[in-house]
Design a protein around this motif. Structure first.
Motif, short mmCIF file in Angstrom:
data_model
loop_
_atom_site.label_atom_id
_atom_site.label_comp_id
_atom_site.label_asym_id
_atom_site.label_seq_id
_atom_site.Cartn_x
_atom_site.Cartn_y
_atom_site.Cartn_z
N LYS A 123 0.82 -1.21 0.00
CA LYS A 123 0.00 0.00 0.00
C LYS A 123 0.85 1.26 0.00
O LYS A 123 0.46 2.29 -0.57
N LEU A 124 2.04 1.17 0.61
CA LEU A 124 2.94 2.32 0.68
C LEU A 124 3.87 2.39 -0.53
O LEU A 124 4.75 3.26 -0.59
N GLY A 125 3.70 1.49 -1.47
CA GLY A 125 4.53 1.50 -2.67
C GLY A 125 5.92 0.93 -2.47
O GLY A 125 6.84 1.26 -3.21
N LEU A 126 6.04 0.02 -1.48
CA LEU A 126 7.34 -0.55 -1.14
C LEU A 126 7.53 -1.97 -1.66
O LEU A 126 8.52 -2.63 -1.35
N GLY A 127 6.57 -2.48 -2.44
CA GLY A 127 6.70 -3.82 -3.00
C GLY A 127 6.28 -4.89 -2.01
O GLY A 127 5.43 -4.68 -1.13
N ASP A 128 6.92 -6.07 -2.12
CA ASP A 128 6.60 -7.23 -1.29
C ASP A 128 7.87 -7.73 -0.59
O ASP A 128 8.38 -8.81 -0.89
N PRO A 129 8.39 -6.97 0.36
CA PRO A 129 9.66 -7.33 0.99
C PRO A 129 9.47 -8.35 2.12
O PRO A 129 8.37 -8.55 2.64
N LEU A 130 10.58 -8.98 2.49
CA LEU A 130 10.60 -9.84 3.69
C LEU A 130 10.52 -8.98 4.94
O LEU A 130 9.81 -9.32 5.90
N THR A 131 11.25 -7.88 4.96
CA THR A 131 11.19 -6.92 6.06
C THR A 131 11.10 -5.52 5.49
O THR A 131 11.66 -5.23 4.43
N ALA A 132 10.39 -4.65 6.19
CA ALA A 132 10.28 -3.23 5.81
C ALA A 132 10.20 -2.43 7.10
O ALA A 132 9.18 -2.45 7.79
N ASN A 133 11.29 -1.75 7.43
CA ASN A 133 11.36 -1.06 8.71
C ASN A 133 11.81 0.38 8.53
O ASN A 133 12.88 0.65 7.99
N ALA A 134 10.95 1.30 8.98
CA ALA A 134 11.26 2.73 8.90
C ALA A 134 12.26 3.10 9.99
O ALA A 134 12.22 2.57 11.11
#
Length: 571
Positions: A123-134
């Protein structure tokens, strides 16, 4: 309010010295103790842990350290702040509370959440990652400390935030205190990598007492200035040089972006005020960016590799023969198949090892049939049918999954930065009210025209130190010298084109150059040299840790007046 607040560090990475927590607590007075356990590769490792067991995803070492040191920290009134929560700060907080109960201790534990964006990544346009951490800022940590937490565990915050949060709590800074926050960011950046600030990985290591290095301490004042030091009687040293080296680690241009402030690295002033005490002054801050950086790790496929030894004569021909034979023997060609020959051999080597070169073969694909047993079998089956002296460093094994890192960016307002207090109350942290556009750093243009007298061909490292490291798929090399005259020469001489000439491996890549006169340093960012990050392992040195030392070893014409009298070849 105090005159200074003493913030120590006990860890620079997941796997750092286990005894450091107790050493720091017993070694002298502290107000806060921080621990940095996370890196881009660590997030990938923790992501794999979480796939196997959803209750994991945090740095288990930190929990074991607390079993030994929690009581001592509470007795001494030292508050602990760590990002060991990784992908599961809630799970770590629960485990710490259980540990405290088992030890009969009353420890107030808070944790920071909201950095984990993996469920909303698409939804945030970050794809389908294993991890996504701001990368969160420091004000969640400040809020937790303000409300009485003895221990604050976080997920992915910026490394410097572990120091900024305690300083902001001690002096009740808010988002408007840009210069003060910037000063604390610099202090945090200096101590975040542990013993690298006290002599670890230091170019001029022969000039300081090495051995069992002490960990660094930042004495931060209300105006954001600080003194970097260490406990008395510990190994290593804190000098302008060791501090400069760490300041140049994994940075880009003069603007150092953080969720709470943009720090001007070109404003920093350093002074050795006494042995093992370096003052850091006059740091300036600007508005932070609107977006926060997001660390993204993707599972990219499977990887297999083998190191083939080639000895004696006809090294190039032997490598070419093996490559030709292996390509023909593979039932299916992997998506990526690389052959990298390292000429580690010497003419007329006096040992077999000295007469040998290494051919590293790496196969990558999403199909296990292309990089697994068929690949390994094809390598082994050539053992008696290839070049003379065929041997391997080790038999090839099974293919292993590998991941790659990518940076992402999202509006800070979309990141749900939250603090869960010891009493269970959740507090939302709003992003900085000072957010705005941040100008891009422009490459520094080297000055011209100065004459520094006769020169001698010598390795650059005879007068210059360097510190290098990974920045996603890029790497930086910070080069510094120790006098104003030497910097005038360095700034004029060490251009991006000269770096390309000295380091042929990077000759075709984009190199950004930034001068930092206050540090007598020039920083280079080499874009794409690490492929898609450390886990991609596209280089012999996948984190670029030795890249700066390679640059230091390369000969250049250096003004003779800067060198010892016995330098080699005069120009």
């Amino acid at each position: 309010m105090t005159n200074t607040v003493r913030i120590g560090n006990m860890s620079g990475f997941y796997g750092d010295r286990f005894t450091a927590m107790r050493e720091m607590l017993e070694g002298g007075e502290l107000d806060y103790l921080t621990g940095d356990y996370l890196a881009e590769l660590t997030m990938l490792i923790l992501g794999r842990d979480r796939l196997k067991d959803p209750s994991l995803g945090y740095a288990k070492t930190f929990l074991r350290q607390l079993e030994d040191g929690l009581g001592l920290a509470l007795d001494k009134g030292v508050k602990i702040v760590s990002n060991a929560g990784g992908l599961n700060p809630h799970g770590l907080a629960v485990a710490i509370r259980g540990l405290a109960d088992k030890l009969g201790l009353d420890a107030q534990v808070a944790f920071i959440s909201g950095d984990d964006l993996v469920k909303d990544a698409a939804k945030l346009g970050l794809g389908d990652p294993l991890t996504a951490n701001a990368y969160l800022g420091a004000f969640g940590i400040k809020t937790a400390l303000d409300r009485g937490a003895d221990i604050v565990v976080t997920g992915r915050v910026t490394d410097a935030s572990l120091t900024v949060g305690p300083a902001a709590a001690a002096y009740d800074w808010d988002y408007q205190n840009l210069d003060e926050l910037a000063g604390a960011v610099v202090a945090g950046h200096i101590i975040e990598c542990g013993a690298q600030a006290t002599g670890g990985n230091y170019s001029f290591f022969t000039e300081i007492p090495m051995g069992h290095l002490g960990f660094p301490i930042a004495e931060v004042s209300a105006d954001g200035s600080s003194v970097i030091t260490k406990h008395d009687g510990t190994g290593g040293a804190v000098t302008v040089g060791t501090v400069t080296a760490q300041l140049l680690y994994e940075v880009g241009g003069p603007r150092y972006l953080n969720p709470d402030v943009t720090t001007r690295l070109d404003s920093i002033e350093l002074e050795q005020i006494s042995p093992d005490r370096v003052a850091v002054r006059n740091v300036r801050g600007e508005n932070p960016p609107r977006d926060v950086k997001v660390s993204l790790n993707f599972l990219a496929g499977l990887r297999n590799e083998v190191d083939v030894v080639l000895t004696g004569l006809d090294i190039e021909a032997k490598a070419a023969l093996f490559e030709e034979q292996l390509r023909a023997a593979l039932p299916e060609t992997p998506a990526e198949l690389s052959f990298d020959l390292s000429r580690t051999d010497r003419p007329d080597g006096t040992t077999e090892e000295q007469a040998s070169a290494m051919l590293r073969v790496v196969a990558r694909d999403t199909d296990p049939n292309k990089v697994g047993r068929p690949f390994s079998s094809a390598v082994v089956e050539l053992a008696l049918a290839s070049y003379p002296g065929f041997t391997l460093m080790a038999p090839p094994g099974n293919a292993a999954p590998y991941g790659v890192f990518e940076p992402g960016y999202v509006d800070a307002a979309l990141v749900p930065h939250r603090v869960v207090q010891p009493d269970g109350v959740t507090v939302a942290i709003e992003p900085s009210s000072q957010r705005g556009d941040v100008p891009a750093d422009e490459d520094s243009v080297p000055p011209t025209g100065a004459d520094f007298g006769p020169t001698t061909i010598a390795p650059l490292g005879r007068i210059a130190g360097a510190r290098s490291g990974d920045k996603g798929g890029s790497a930086n090399i910070g080069v510094w010298v120790r006098s104003d005259d030497e910097f005038a020469w360095l700034d004029q001489t060490l251009t991006a084109d000269l770096v390309r000439e000295l380091l042929p491996e990077v000759a075709e890549l984009t190199i950004r150059r930034y001068a930092l006169p206050n540090l007598r340093a020039v920083n280079f960012v080499i874009e794409g040299v690490l492929g898609r990050g450390v886990a991609d392992q596209v280089r012999f040195d996948p984190q670029a840790k030795g890249l700066g030392e390679w640059l230091r070893s390369r000969p250049v014409p250096i003004p003779a007046k800067f060198l010892p009298a016995n330098a080699d070849k005069e120009n």
